[in-house]
Design an enzyme around this catalytic site. Structure first.
Site, short mmCIF file in Angstrom:
data_model
loop_
_atom_site.label_atom_id
_atom_site.label_comp_id
_atom_site.label_asym_id
_atom_site.label_seq_id
_atom_site.Cartn_x
_atom_site.Cartn_y
_atom_site.Cartn_z
N CYS A 1 42.00 -20.92 -3.26
CA CYS A 1 42.13 -19.59 -3.07
C CYS A 1 40.52 -18.91 -2.86
O CYS A 1 39.97 -19.55 -3.71
CB CYS A 1 42.96 -18.79 -4.01
N ARG B 1 36.88 -23.32 2.08
CA ARG B 1 37.57 -23.90 0.79
C ARG B 1 38.94 -24.45 0.82
O ARG B 1 39.47 -25.03 0.12
CB ARG B 1 37.46 -22.49 -0.35
N TRP C 1 45.70 -20.57 -1.03
CA TRP C 1 46.05 -22.09 -0.95
C TRP C 1 47.49 -22.25 -1.96
O TRP C 1 47.08 -22.07 -2.83
CB TRP C 1 45.01 -22.77 -1.65
N ASN D 1 43.34 -16.39 -7.99
CA ASN D 1 42.85 -17.52 -7.75
C ASN D 1 43.26 -18.29 -9.12
O ASN D 1 42.74 -18.00 -9.93
CB ASN D 1 41.37 -17.83 -7.18
N GLY D 2 44.02 -19.34 -9.09
CA GLY D 2 44.48 -20.21 -10.06
C GLY D 2 45.97 -20.21 -10.46
O GLY D 2 46.73 -20.09 -9.45
N GLU E 1 35.59 -45.05 -0.01
CA GLU E 1 35.12 -43.89 0.41
C GLU E 1 35.69 -43.88 2.03
O GLU E 1 35.98 -42.70 2.39
CB GLU E 1 33.43 -43.69 0.23
N LYS F 1 37.84 -40.80 3.92
CA LYS F 1 37.30 -39.89 4.80
C LYS F 1 38.43 -40.12 6.02
O LYS F 1 38.73 -39.12 6.60
CB LYS F 1 36.12 -40.35 5.50
N GLU G 1 41.71 -38.25 5.05
CA GLU G 1 41.57 -36.80 4.84
C GLU G 1 41.58 -35.94 6.08
O GLU G 1 42.03 -34.92 6.19
CB GLU G 1 41.01 -36.50 3.61
N HIS H 1 46.83 -61.38 -2.22
CA HIS H 1 47.45 -61.17 -3.42
C HIS H 1 48.36 -59.90 -2.93
O HIS H 1 49.09 -59.29 -3.82
CB HIS H 1 46.76 -60.67 -4.80
N LYS I 1 38.45 -27.24 -0.38
CA LYS I 1 36.93 -27.92 -0.62
C LYS I 1 36.63 -27.83 -2.07
O LYS I 1 36.13 -28.85 -2.68
CB LYS I 1 36.09 -26.91 0.28
C1 AGP Z 1 35.96 -35.27 -0.39
O1 AGP Z 1 35.99 -35.68 0.93
C2 AGP Z 1 37.14 -34.69 -0.76
N1 AGP Z 1 37.53 -33.77 -0.02
C3 AGP Z 1 37.30 -34.42 -2.18
O2 AGP Z 1 37.82 -35.58 -2.68
C4 AGP Z 1 36.31 -34.14 -3.30
O3 AGP Z 1 35.45 -35.15 -3.42
C5 AGP Z 1 36.75 -33.74 -4.70
O4 AGP Z 1 37.92 -32.86 -4.71
C6 AGP Z 1 35.67 -33.60 -5.79
O5 AGP Z 1 34.96 -32.51 -5.36
P1 AGP Z 1 33.88 -32.01 -6.15
O6 AGP Z 1 32.74 -33.35 -5.85
O7 AGP Z 1 33.35 -30.79 -5.75
O8 AGP Z 1 34.05 -32.09 -7.78
#
Ligand code: AGP
Length: 606
Positions: free
Chosen positions: A2, A27, A73, A98-99, A479, A483, A486, A502, A601
């Protein structure tokens, strides 16, 4: 997560609020809303979907010199116009939040018994009614009483219909800044929302409340005592946060990595060493004590920490543990003496990472270090030693330049600890020389752009993909898979290549793309054998091969050659083509690259 924007001015604030929401879009959110006070009456506009859909709904004749706005959100209740903020109580109180309010059910039951009617499924509406129940003309007092009863994490912005010159906001666990203008003042979840109207900010501390009006503001601590906080002038310009000539923020940020890495290194290294005290004057004393390291982070930052585990154990000969923050914070961990606690976070506001740091029994650790990209963040303000990654604003939800600069920072950390423990000077200068060459090598890898865009077409109709790596490239494969999943919504999994037989080998057939980065290291032969296992089952390999690590008989495999000869920075370079691959797959599948569905974000709730 949010986003909150609020404003009190002598002019109509609706366009300021809408622009602020646009700047918080990165965000992640599913609905948006705005409330204004016009002629002592609350007016509200809400929309499911993007801020643009809200903007067309806002009545252009509806002026208001005070207002609050929100991007939601969803946590409690589906994304819908009814659940969107601001929430009202009895047409008097309007509130954005927010929260998460953890004890909202108990409060709601009591308020229902007192005759309050609920229009939404949210925890937030409970707070609006609770404040209304305490309101007797003093908004600050009512918010203070309500907040005292709330459990959970929150940032709040509140206005009341018959006082068009007072906005009350508070923070507990969710970030909130106050922006100071000339005869107008603002609040927002982060500075980026307010850059078009001010560059002067106050960062509220945990538990703080603030009352803002056109000409004034006052901050109070959790006990209601008035307090002074420093006014900071940000160097960020309103233009710093735009896409330039790029189609997406993510592509811009991928291309910014050479500069980001150069900025991260600037003033921190000489031609063959890391300068003293880049982690601050206290660092030498702490680093001398370090016997082992515990890294805690989430998502991409966790992957950076995982790479560092390999580096640190090899370079320092000390144990290094890595754990996701949401697990670490809730379990009883065994802490050997003289452990250094390291948190990694792009935003510095990730709830789980912050909680892991805040709940730390510091007496069991010799110190804590945070590596972070946002200087004004809670993590930076609450850590003893800090290194800023200097990646610049990262707007795309998918982390790119934040990751590569975290890796550079982690190499600086390993060397800084190694230096005070007599690390081999030749190794230090080898690493530093590679770091100096890194921006230029990243630039050259970006020329693979077109080749990777063409390869991405092969993934458009796929439902699954495997990413393989060995050693320090296992977290790089993780990673790469993160990517892809997501932003393209293709199910992607990473495995240490040796684990294939395995279990996961059962998944391999002609429909399963298998992505492998092959560094020219001591595990190359083993990796080639694992790749043969894939080929023998009809799997299609997509190989990103470093210099000297090509397959002898590539056959049907797709091979992208990476022309860099490196030792320590190899995983950083390997990341670039994987970022480009996921970007182009997502673009060709037509997904929302910068704001992928369901994601945020800055993950400020647990
Ligand atoms: C990364 O592509 C993500 N969207 C997510 O995993 C992110 O890295 C994670 O939420 C941690 O965020 P931060 O680095 O701001 O703590």
């Amino acid at each position: 997560m949010c986003g909150i924007v609020g404003a009190v001015a002598q002019r109509d604030v609706s366009s300021i609020l809408i622009e602020g929401l646009r700047r918080l879009e990165y965000r992640g959110y599913d609905s948006a809303g705005i409330a204004l006070i016009d002629d002592n009456k609350l007016q509200r506009f809400r929309a499911l979907g993007k801020v643009n859909e809200l903007a067309v709904k806002v009545n252009p004749n509806q002026a208001g010199a005070i207002g609050i706005a929100h991007t939601r959100w969803a946590t409690h209740g589906v994304p819908s116009e009814n659940n969107a903020h601001p929430h009202f109580s009895r047409q008097k109180i309007a509130l954005v939040h927010n929260g998460i309010i953890e004890n909202y059910k108990d409060i709601r039951t009591k308020l229902l018994a007192d005759g309050y009617e609920f229009e939404s499924e949210t925890d937030t509406e409970t707070v609006a009614h609770l404040i209304e129940s305490y309101f007797d003309g003093d908004l600050l007092a009512a918010v203070q009483k309500a907040v005292d009863q709330l459990e959970g994490t929150f940032g709040l912005g509140v206005i009341v219909s018959d006082d068009p010159n007072t906005l009350v906001a508070c923070r507990k666990g969710s970030p909130l800044v106050v922006g100071l203008g000339i005869k107008e003042n603002f609040v927002a979840s982060d500075v980026s929302a307010l850059l078009p109207v001010t560059n002067r900010f106050i960062y509220l501390e945990e538990g703080d409340l603030v009352v803002i009006s056109q000409n004034d503001y006052q901050v109070y601590d959790a006990n209601g005592e008035a307090k002074e906080l420093t006014i900071n002038t940000t160097e960020l310009s309103a233009d710093a946060i735009n896409k330039g000539n790029y189609k997406h923020y993510m592509l811009k940020e991928i291309h910014e990595q050479a500069k980001a890495v150069a900025d991260c290194l600037e003033g921190r290294i000489s031609e063959n060493n890391v300068l003293d005290s880049v982690f601050g004057p206290e660092s030498e004393r702490i680093f001398k004590q370090v016997e082992q390291i515990q890294i805690v982070a989430c998502g991409t930052s966790y992957h950076a920490g995982y790479v560092a585990k390999y580096w640190i154990e090899e370079l320092l000969g000390r144990p290094c543990a890595i754990e996701v923050a949401s697990e670490f914070r809730y379990r009883q961990s065994v802490v050997p003496k003289d452990t250094l606690f390291v948190t990694l976070s792009q935003s510095g506001e990730t709830a789980d990472t912050l909680a892991a740091l805040r709940n730390l029994p510091m007496e069991d650790y010799c110190g804590s270090v945070s590596i972070c990209n946002v200087p004004e963040s809670s993590l930076v303000r609450e850590s003893s030693l800090v290194l800023m990654t200097r990646a610049g604003p990262e707007i795309g939800v998918a982390s790119t330049k934040a990751f590569t600069t975290q890796l550079v920072s982690l190499l600086l950390l390993a060397i800084s600890i190694g230096k005070v423990r007599s690390m081999d000077k030749t190794i230090i200068s080898d690493i530093v020389r590679e770091l100096i060459a890194l921006p230029r090598q990243i630039e050259s890898l970006l020329f693979l752009d077109k080749q990777i865009e063409a390869i991405a077409e092969n993934f458009i109709d796929k439902h699954h993909a495997l990413f393989l790596g060995r050693g320090v490239h296992y977290p790089i494969a993780m990673e790469g898979a993160l990517k892809l999943k997501e932003i393209s919504y293709i199910h992607a999994e990473a495995y240490p290549a040796g684990e294939l037989k395995h279990g996961p080998l059962a998944l391999v057939d002609a429909e399963m793309p298998v992505v492998v980065v092959t560094p020219n290291d001591g595990l190359l032969e083993k990796l080639h054998s694992n790749m043969q296992e894939v080929k023998a089952r009809g799997g299609k390999l997509y190989v990103f091969a470093h210099q000297g690590a090509k397959l002898e008989e590539p056959g049907e495999d797709v091979v992208v050659e990476m022309d860099c000869e490196t030792r320590w920075t190899t995983p950083i370079l390997s990341t670039i083509p994987l970022q480009l691959l996921s970007y182009y797959v997502a673009v060709q599948r037509g997904t929302d690259v910068d704001q992928p569905r369901n994601l945020a974000k800055s993950v400020t709730v647990e």
